[in-house]
Design a protein around this motif. Structure first.
Motif, PDB file in Angstrom:
ATOM      1  N   SER A 180      -7.249  10.207 -11.400  1.00 26.32           N
ATOM      2  CA  SER A 180      -8.539  10.480 -10.995  1.00 26.32           C
ATOM      3  C   SER A 180      -9.522  10.876 -12.289  1.00 26.32           C
ATOM      4  O   SER A 180      -8.954  11.259 -13.228  1.00 26.32           O
ATOM      5  N   ARG A 181     -10.826  10.442 -12.268  1.00 29.59           N
ATOM      6  CA  ARG A 181     -11.751  11.002 -13.093  1.00 29.59           C
ATOM      7  C   ARG A 181     -12.860  11.620 -12.490  1.00 29.59           C
ATOM      8  O   ARG A 181     -13.539  10.839 -11.483  1.00 29.59           O
ATOM      9  N   ASP A 182     -13.284  12.443 -12.700  1.00 29.13           N
ATOM     10  CA  ASP A 182     -14.567  13.160 -12.091  1.00 29.13           C
ATOM     11  C   ASP A 182     -14.344  13.358 -10.685  1.00 29.13           C
ATOM     12  O   ASP A 182     -15.419  12.911  -9.727  1.00 29.13           O
ATOM     13  N   ASP A 183     -13.089  13.664 -10.256  1.00 31.64           N
ATOM     14  CA  ASP A 183     -12.776  13.858  -8.786  1.00 31.64           C
ATOM     15  C   ASP A 183     -12.692  12.345  -7.933  1.00 31.64           C
ATOM     16  O   ASP A 183     -12.649  12.295  -6.683  1.00 31.64           O
ATOM     17  N   ARG A 184     -12.867  11.281  -8.621  1.00 31.55           N
ATOM     18  CA  ARG A 184     -12.895   9.979  -7.993  1.00 31.55           C
ATOM     19  C   ARG A 184     -11.429   9.324  -8.436  1.00 31.55           C
ATOM     20  O   ARG A 184     -11.095   8.962  -9.415  1.00 31.55           O
ATOM     21  N   PRO A 185     -10.713   9.117  -7.473  1.00 37.38           N
ATOM     22  CA  PRO A 185      -9.523   8.368  -7.575  1.00 37.38           C
ATOM     23  C   PRO A 185      -9.710   6.927  -8.350  1.00 37.38           C
ATOM     24  O   PRO A 185     -10.255   6.239  -7.760  1.00 37.38           O
ATOM     25  N   LEU A 186      -8.823   6.689  -9.279  1.00 38.82           N
ATOM     26  CA  LEU A 186      -8.927   5.267  -9.945  1.00 38.82           C
ATOM     27  C   LEU A 186      -7.757   4.557  -9.863  1.00 38.82           C
ATOM     28  O   LEU A 186      -7.697   3.322  -9.863  1.00 38.82           O
TER      29      LEU A 186
ATOM     30  N   GLU B  52       0.771  -1.204   0.223  1.00 36.31           N
ATOM     31  CA  GLU B  52      -0.120   0.045  -0.060  1.00 36.31           C
ATOM     32  C   GLU B  52       0.824   1.093   0.019  1.00 36.31           C
ATOM     33  O   GLU B  52       1.529   1.495   0.738  1.00 36.31           O
ATOM     34  N   PRO B  53       0.689   2.008  -0.839  1.00 40.25           N
ATOM     35  CA  PRO B  53       1.398   3.285  -0.875  1.00 40.25           C
ATOM     36  C   PRO B  53       0.996   4.272   0.427  1.00 40.25           C
ATOM     37  O   PRO B  53      -0.210   4.146   1.003  1.00 40.25           O
ATOM     38  N   VAL B  54       1.910   4.960   0.778  1.00 34.78           N
ATOM     39  CA  VAL B  54       1.748   5.784   1.995  1.00 34.78           C
ATOM     40  C   VAL B  54       1.992   7.274   1.703  1.00 34.78           C
ATOM     41  O   VAL B  54       3.097   7.413   0.918  1.00 34.78           O
TER      42      VAL B  54
ATOM     43  N   ALA C 192      -7.656   4.020  -1.116  1.00 30.54           N
ATOM     44  CA  ALA C 192      -8.243   4.768   0.187  1.00 30.54           C
ATOM     45  C   ALA C 192      -7.399   4.823   1.390  1.00 30.54           C
ATOM     46  O   ALA C 192      -7.396   5.584   2.122  1.00 30.54           O
ATOM     47  N   ALA C 193      -6.672   3.765   1.382  1.00 33.98           N
ATOM     48  CA  ALA C 193      -5.620   3.733   2.509  1.00 33.98           C
ATOM     49  C   ALA C 193      -4.416   4.892   2.382  1.00 33.98           C
ATOM     50  O   ALA C 193      -4.080   5.365   3.342  1.00 33.98           O
TER      51      ALA C 193
ATOM     52  N   TRP D 211       1.261  -0.180 -10.621  1.00 29.23           N
ATOM     53  CA  TRP D 211      -0.112   0.246 -10.779  1.00 29.23           C
ATOM     54  C   TRP D 211      -0.711  -0.162  -9.650  1.00 29.23           C
ATOM     55  O   TRP D 211      -0.975  -1.626  -9.479  1.00 29.23           O
ATOM     56  N   VAL D 212      -1.494   0.686  -8.499  1.00 23.14           N
ATOM     57  CA  VAL D 212      -2.385   0.060  -7.716  1.00 23.14           C
ATOM     58  C   VAL D 212      -3.824   0.651  -7.951  1.00 23.14           C
ATOM     59  O   VAL D 212      -4.010   1.653  -8.156  1.00 23.14           O
ATOM     60  N   PHE D 213      -4.517  -0.194  -8.317  1.00 24.30           N
ATOM     61  CA  PHE D 213      -6.087  -0.168  -8.671  1.00 24.30           C
ATOM     62  C   PHE D 213      -6.724  -0.578  -7.831  1.00 24.30           C
ATOM     63  O   PHE D 213      -8.002  -0.139  -7.776  1.00 24.30           O
TER      64      PHE D 213
END
Length: 311
Positions: A260-266, A96-98, A291-292, A283-285
């Motif tokens: 992100s697309r439409d302010d939603r992280p992808l 998980e990226p931090v 969210a973390a 790539w982390v999908f």
């Protein structure tokens, strides 16, 4: 080891909170490097806080040693069970990226074992080897202190750290500095968004690999994608970049990109590079891992179980 006999009453909770908060980033940094998961690291820190509350702190000679030891041992236990859980993970697993904008070294004295690519290599060590390496290389604990924490002999700890170093040297390549890493990442994202396959190939090494962490999500590659040409073509995937906005973020001590697309992280992505070019694209999908990362921006400095300001 870190305790002495005493008949004096325990110190009050306010002092316990102050001590814990002072060392909290260090504890998180140890657990995170051990586990590659911000969520699991926070769970470990929470458990250490509970144990610290219940400890007779009047007999604790060295609070940071006591807290670090408790964190390390709990993280080893979690790491052992995590290995079993990850056997059922679908596709490549990435740490998980931090967010490291507030603390570029995540509580350590040195930033070692923080970049995603190195955390991924550390997964190949067993939990005890990983603990010894992290405590020595990132937090500069003396061998004798590590021996106490791991309940091993001094000679054994020296051998473990030496063996871990050799293993990592065999797996790692030379890396570029932070400025060059960002330049390569900027160029990669620019070319990928424009669909410029040739430009991407010029940035990649011949043996480049792309890893996509989606745990079975539709559209995510479930195996590593190998080779300069295949990685370049995959990275220009139109459905990903259509209408997407990339944002540069501080992640694991270097620059990453949140798409992100439409302010939603992808997706979150970053690269590993040497003087020869980019050799690994990550790539982390997984929505939980994204969210973390976003949650880690506000976690630092907040006591586990406490209510953040403004909530």
């Amino acid at each position: 080891m870190y305790l002495e006999e005493s008949l004096t009453p325990p110190d009050d909770l306010d002092e316990a909170v102050a001590v814990f908060v002072h060392h909290r980033r260090r504890l998180f940094g140890i657990a995170y490097r051990m586990l590659g998961s911000a969520v699991e690291a926070e769970d470990v820190v929470q458990e250490v806080w509970l144990r610290w509350q219940m400890t007779d702190r009047s007999v604790v000679v060295n609070p940071v040693a006591f807290l670090s030891s408790a964190t390390t041992r709990l993280a080893i236990n979690v790491a052992q069970s995590a290995r079993v859980r990850r056997e059922t993970y679908i596709g490549p697993w990435l740490p998980e990226p931090v967010d490291t904008s507030a603390d570029p070294e995540v509580g350590a004295q040195r930033a070692e074992a923080l970049e995603l690519a190195l955390l991924l290599v550390l997964e190949r060590l067993n939990p005890v080897e990983r603990a010894a390496y992290v405590l020595r290389e990132a937090f500069d604990y003396a061998y004798a202190e590590i021996a106490d924490m791991l309940e091993l002999s001094l000679v054994n700890v020296r051998k473990i750290v030496s063996r871990a170093r050799r293993h990592l040297l065999d797996e790692q390549r030379g890396s570029v500095d932070v400025a060059e890493h960002r330049r390569l990442l900027d160029a990669f994202v620019s070319a990928a968004r424009k669909g410029e396959v040739a430009s991407l190939e010029a940035l990649l090494t011949p043996d480049a690999v792309s890893l996509s962490d989606g745990n079975g999500m539709r559209g995510c590659a479930r195996v590593p994608v190998l080779g300069r040409d295949r990685v370049a073509r995959l990275s220009t995937y139109r459905q990903l970049w259509k209408g997407a906005v990339p944002e540069l973020v501080d992640a694991n001590g270097v620059t990453g990109v949140m798409v992100s697309r439409d302010d939603r992280p992808l997706a979150f992505m970053t690269v590993a590079a040497s003087k020869d070019g980019i050799h690994q694209v990550m790539w982390v999908f997984s929505p939980g891992k994204i969210a973390a990362f976003l949650d880690s921006r506000r976690r630092f400095g907040v006591l586990p179980g406490a209510v953040p300001d403004g909530v």
